[in-house]
Design an enzyme around this catalytic site. Sequence first.
Site: not given
Length: 231
Positions: A12, A14, A171
């Site tokens: 991922d 961001d 995240d």
Amino acid sequence: MSDLGALAVVFDLDGTLVDSEPNYYEASRRALAEHGMPDYTWADHQSYVGIGTRETAVLWRERYRLRAAAADLLAATDRHYLELARARTRVYPEMRAFLELLTAQGVPTAVASGSTPEAMDAVLTGTGLRDLLPVAVSAVDVPRGKPAPDTFLEAARRLGADPGDCVVLEDAAPGVAAAHAAGMRCIAVPYVTDQADDPGFETASLLLRGGQKEFTARSAYAWLRETARGA
């Protein structure tokens, strides 16, 4: 082939590779203020972490009863975000080290994000990550964003990797759910560590509750090696 066998790693972007959430918050705050929502806070923003920008714009319109079309909200957010991203986006040092280690070992890597292609390009180019991530998939490249598995499955397809041989780094809970739905293992590094008990993180193969403070390139690579041996 690397000592990780057929494993491929999908990141991922961001909140995982780069600390872009402050930029997204500021871009969102400016865009919403332009469209009649002047009191958007960081606490508000945290509830959208892990949700694609396209889906977030739809939610804003519904939750804040905005008259602007979701497409206009997305365009305004992207305009402000690009200005910020080109000037200031921080890469997490251990994540860069991990990506460099994987590249040196010949491990296939990709990035799959809920951001637009333009935002991804600004970040990857501005941070120097572009050369380390030959495959980049945006939410606009697929029918559905996270928590649907589409972005991760498309990344695997472009890498020529079986989804079962892919490990995702994420995240946020929606991304962990997307990895699970794609049939991929997942290392979860929560951006908001207070959310580590969210049920969405339960399907992670490895959950680092301390977030980026707990993540190291060497320990992650060692975990991947053990994963490869156990596959």
